[in-house]
Design an enzyme around this catalytic site. Structure first.
Site, PDB file in Angstrom:
ATOM      1  N   CYS A  89       1.081  -1.297   0.334  1.00 40.32           N
ATOM      2  CA  CYS A  89      -0.273   0.265  -0.271  1.00 40.32           C
ATOM      3  C   CYS A  89       0.682   0.965   0.203  1.00 40.32           C
ATOM      4  O   CYS A  89       0.640   2.213  -0.713  1.00 40.32           O
ATOM      5  CB  CYS A  89      -1.088   0.171   0.995  1.00 40.32           C
ATOM      6  SG  CYS A  89      -2.299  -1.087   1.196  1.00 40.32           S
ATOM      7  N   HIS A 140      -0.343  -9.837  -5.294  1.00 44.21           N
ATOM      8  CA  HIS A 140       0.851  -9.376  -6.469  1.00 44.21           C
ATOM      9  C   HIS A 140       0.843 -10.608  -6.805  1.00 44.21           C
ATOM     10  O   HIS A 140       0.705 -11.765  -6.361  1.00 44.21           O
ATOM     11  CB  HIS A 140       1.998  -8.600  -5.294  1.00 44.21           C
ATOM     12  CG  HIS A 140       2.525  -9.721  -4.656  1.00 44.21           C
ATOM     13  ND1 HIS A 140       2.276  -9.884  -3.305  1.00 44.21           N
ATOM     14  CD2 HIS A 140       3.245 -10.642  -4.438  1.00 44.21           C
ATOM     15  CE1 HIS A 140       2.985 -11.365  -2.682  1.00 44.21           C
ATOM     16  NE2 HIS A 140       4.127 -10.996  -3.467  1.00 44.21           N
TER      17      HIS A 140
HETATM   18  P1  AMP Z   1       5.271 -13.042  -1.554  1.00 49.86           P
HETATM   19  O1  AMP Z   1       6.462 -14.339  -1.131  1.00 49.86           O
HETATM   20  O2  AMP Z   1       4.716 -13.734  -2.727  1.00 49.86           O
HETATM   21  O3  AMP Z   1       4.649 -12.231  -0.746  1.00 49.86           O
HETATM   22  O4  AMP Z   1       6.541 -11.794  -2.343  1.00 49.86           O
HETATM   23  C1  AMP Z   1       6.843 -11.351  -1.859  1.00 49.86           C
HETATM   24  C2  AMP Z   1       7.429 -10.523  -3.103  1.00 49.86           C
HETATM   25  O5  AMP Z   1       8.136  -8.846  -2.311  1.00 49.86           O
HETATM   26  C3  AMP Z   1       9.155 -11.167  -2.379  1.00 49.86           C
HETATM   27  O6  AMP Z   1      10.228 -11.865  -3.762  1.00 49.86           O
HETATM   28  C4  AMP Z   1      10.095  -9.609  -1.966  1.00 49.86           C
HETATM   29  O7  AMP Z   1      11.346  -9.442  -2.555  1.00 49.86           O
HETATM   30  C5  AMP Z   1       9.162  -8.878  -2.523  1.00 49.86           C
HETATM   31  N1  AMP Z   1       9.731  -7.290  -2.210  1.00 49.86           N
HETATM   32  C6  AMP Z   1       9.432  -7.018  -0.292  1.00 49.86           C
HETATM   33  N2  AMP Z   1       9.942  -6.191  -0.114  1.00 49.86           N
HETATM   34  C7  AMP Z   1       9.909  -4.978  -1.671  1.00 49.86           C
HETATM   35  C8  AMP Z   1       9.942  -3.936  -1.522  1.00 49.86           C
HETATM   36  N3  AMP Z   1       9.846  -2.724  -1.221  1.00 49.86           N
HETATM   37  N4  AMP Z   1      10.451  -3.076  -3.158  1.00 49.86           N
HETATM   38  C9  AMP Z   1       9.954  -4.044  -4.082  1.00 49.86           C
HETATM   39  N5  AMP Z   1       9.939  -5.710  -3.482  1.00 49.86           N
HETATM   40  C10 AMP Z   1       9.499  -6.005  -2.594  1.00 49.86           C
HETATM   41 ZN    ZN Z   2      -1.741  -3.113   0.614  1.00 53.30          ZN
END
Ligand code: AMP
Ligand code: ZN
Length: 103
Positions: free
Chosen positions: A7, A96
């Site tokens: 968010c 996502h």
């Molecule tokens: P999930 O395990 O499917 O919830 O994936 C979350 C993803 O978000 C992981 O691949 C992280 O590397 C990525 N992530 C976490 N924080 C950030 C951020 N600030 N900007 C971009 N990607 C992020």
């Molecule tokens: Zn959110």
């Protein structure tokens, strides 16, 4: 939603490398890429996961957005991945889609 990192990215309170912004979605580079191209397609609305998603059109838009980005990046093949719930490997509870590819 308070304290949701995605968010905050959607609201531009935390920086990210955006590759797309539409009415419903944003897309940006994953901060810890697991493949040469690793982009997250993220809903602007806070929906926790596929389990909580009620609007099938949103899922369709996410897939089509990922497909468009893959085309722009000249990816011939790629993976599209939803992690769903902790047991499914989901760490961030904001919907996502992972677009992963590249050599
Ligand atoms: P999930 O395990 O499917 O919830 O994936 C979350 C993803 O978000 C992981 O691949 C992280 O590397 C990525 N992530 C976490 N924080 C950030 C951020 N600030 N900007 C971009 N990607 C992020
Ligand atoms: Zn959110």
């Amino acid at each position: 939603m308070d304290n949701c990192i995605f968010c905050k990215i959607v609201n531009k309170e935390i920086p990210a490398d955006f590759v797309l912004e539409s009415e419903e979605l944003v897309a940006f580079d994953d901060i810890h890429p697991k493949t040469p191209i690793h982009i997250l397609v993220v809903t602007k609305a806070h929906v926790a996961s596929i389990k909580e998603l009620e609007n099938p059109e949103l899922a369709g838009e996410m897939v089509m957005a990922a497909k468009g980005i893959a085309h722009e990046k000249n990816l011939d093949g790629y993976k599209l991945l939803f992690n769903v719930g902790r047991e499914g490997g989901q760490e961030i509870d904001h919907l996502h889609l992972h677009l992963m590819g590249g050599k």
